[in-house]
Design an enzyme around this catalytic site. Sequence first.
Site, PDB file in Angstrom:
ATOM      1  N   LYS A 126      -6.168 -10.627  30.761  1.00 38.85           N
ATOM      2  CA  LYS A 126      -6.842 -11.085  29.528  1.00 38.85           C
ATOM      3  C   LYS A 126      -7.672  -9.923  29.013  1.00 38.85           C
ATOM      4  O   LYS A 126      -8.140  -9.097  29.794  1.00 38.85           O
ATOM      5  CB  LYS A 126      -7.781 -12.269  29.835  1.00 38.85           C
ATOM      6  CG  LYS A 126      -8.074 -13.122  28.636  1.00 38.85           C
ATOM      7  CD  LYS A 126      -6.995 -14.193  28.449  1.00 38.85           C
ATOM      8  CE  LYS A 126      -7.153 -14.965  27.170  1.00 38.85           C
ATOM      9  NZ  LYS A 126      -6.225 -16.118  27.140  1.00 38.85           N
ATOM     10  N   ASP A 166      -5.396 -14.779  21.218  1.00 39.86           N
ATOM     11  CA  ASP A 166      -6.268 -15.843  21.735  1.00 39.86           C
ATOM     12  C   ASP A 166      -7.262 -16.083  20.599  1.00 39.86           C
ATOM     13  O   ASP A 166      -6.944 -15.780  19.436  1.00 39.86           O
ATOM     14  CB  ASP A 166      -6.944 -15.410  23.052  1.00 39.86           C
ATOM     15  CG  ASP A 166      -7.637 -16.571  23.775  1.00 39.86           C
ATOM     16  OD1 ASP A 166      -6.957 -17.368  24.433  1.00 39.86           O
ATOM     17  OD2 ASP A 166      -8.886 -16.712  23.661  1.00 39.86           O
TER      18      ASP A 166
END
Length: 453
Positions: A126, A166
């Site tokens: 991430k 995201d």
Amino acid sequence: MHDATQKVLDHVIQLDPNQPEFIQAVTSFMNSVDSLVEEVPQIVYHKVLDRMVEPERVIMFRVPWFDDDGQVQINRGFRVQMNSAIGPYKGGLRFHPSVNLSILKFLAFEQTFKNSLTGLAMGGGKGGSDFNPKGKSDGEVMRFCQSFMTELSRHIGEDTDVPAGDMGVGGREIGYMYGQYKRLQNKSVGILTGKGPSFGGSFIRPEATGYGLVYLAAAMLEAENKSLYGKDCLVSGSGNVAQYTVEKLLHMGAKVLTMSDSSGVIIDPSGIDEKKLAFVKTLKNVRRGRMAEYAQQFKEATYLPHNGSSSTNPLWDVKAEYAFPCATQNEINELDAKNLIANGIKLVAEGSNMPTTLEADHVLMDSGILLAPGKASNAGGVAVSGLEMAQNSQRLQWTPEQVDQQLQQIMKNIYKNISSVAEKYSTKNNFVDGANIAGFLKVSDAMIAQGYV
Ligand code: NDP
Ligand code: 2IT
């Protein structure tokens, strides 16, 4: 908790006491996998848990960019490469002022197990930045994305690490970052997913997280001889995941009463229909406006601004059957969870990552409702990202119908996997344990096989 598990958790807390979101994600996970310490003793012998909580690599960098006034602005960029045991690091990029290492480590940790549940060969990662896209011009967003990718490009690759979107990162940002990567490396390869369909993107990737969430909820309800048809639903958020969750709920004949953004909540007792959803899509994706406008446009709806001093969110206090949190982490606290239960909620399916606090989790789990944890229920997005990687490797593009079929099959498989693992190692319908344990078993098996790396 067993001593061995507690020791790992204590060490995480001692090393990074200022990373509350990461500690929360690890605590919740440890609660589920604790029972395996006796059943699968090699996880202690091989120090699998100890290694899982330590990212393989964390990259942190400076992102300078010029604003429209010609002033230099500086942001922080990050990429957490958490675990590559089952494939290249894979996971989104978040642009939001709250982004820090705690949030990205929690997201990368969750991502590792989520990705394993898809059945595709993807490790976990991430990244992102504390850059705030709100109120920025298109030119500012482009210059930021180009600067961010100038550094990130050294650390990613189609067989190494493949980021995606995201919060705050959608098709526009992915396009700008992809363009900059190509310019730097002179290569057209699938180093990002969520690209536009005209340059290597997969059909159904924008829809995939929301659609997948509803497919998983439908599978859970079907096993209980229930369905979404005609049922009142709560959705939070109004971004990518929320929009396509509402869209698929409408396809399934459900009624959606709520949406929200970071400024407030709209409650529409007459239901958010296709026409109103189209308004929300233009409002949020094109005009980048606020949900308050919804209540100005549709007089039957009420708008409630978020009240900083309130300890509950009014969205979770609306009477309904099923709830789909799709905004952000910790958006349901203990009191919200109690309100949901008091109002007769029968299912909570998590679109956002870690939407419930630890206390809220206990309230929901103890109540006996169906609780679909994010790492299973929002896995449709990364699953179609995996399908985009496969299409890029083949240099082919599958039709929307082909991708949607595969997405439906993947979500059904996830349901079967987490429910059978729950029955075997925990209790029937404990999907939180089912998802954590199923993910853990697959990743730990690969880690043990590959030795101490
Ligand atoms: P977007 O940026 O598209 O949308 C986020 C939405 O949440 C916006 O409506 C935003 O409001 C709202 N929001 C943000 N912070 C708050 C807050 N503190 N209180 C209330 N609302 C808030 O992001 P996504 O839809 O992509 O992501 C939503 C969630 O889903 C995140 O947890 C993400 O990690 C998760 N997720 C995303 C996937 C994807 O493929 N995109 C895949 C799997 C999970 P505003 O418009 O005011 O900013
Ligand atoms: O949280 C998530 O699963 C995502 N943001 C999607 C990640 C991806 O690589 O598609």
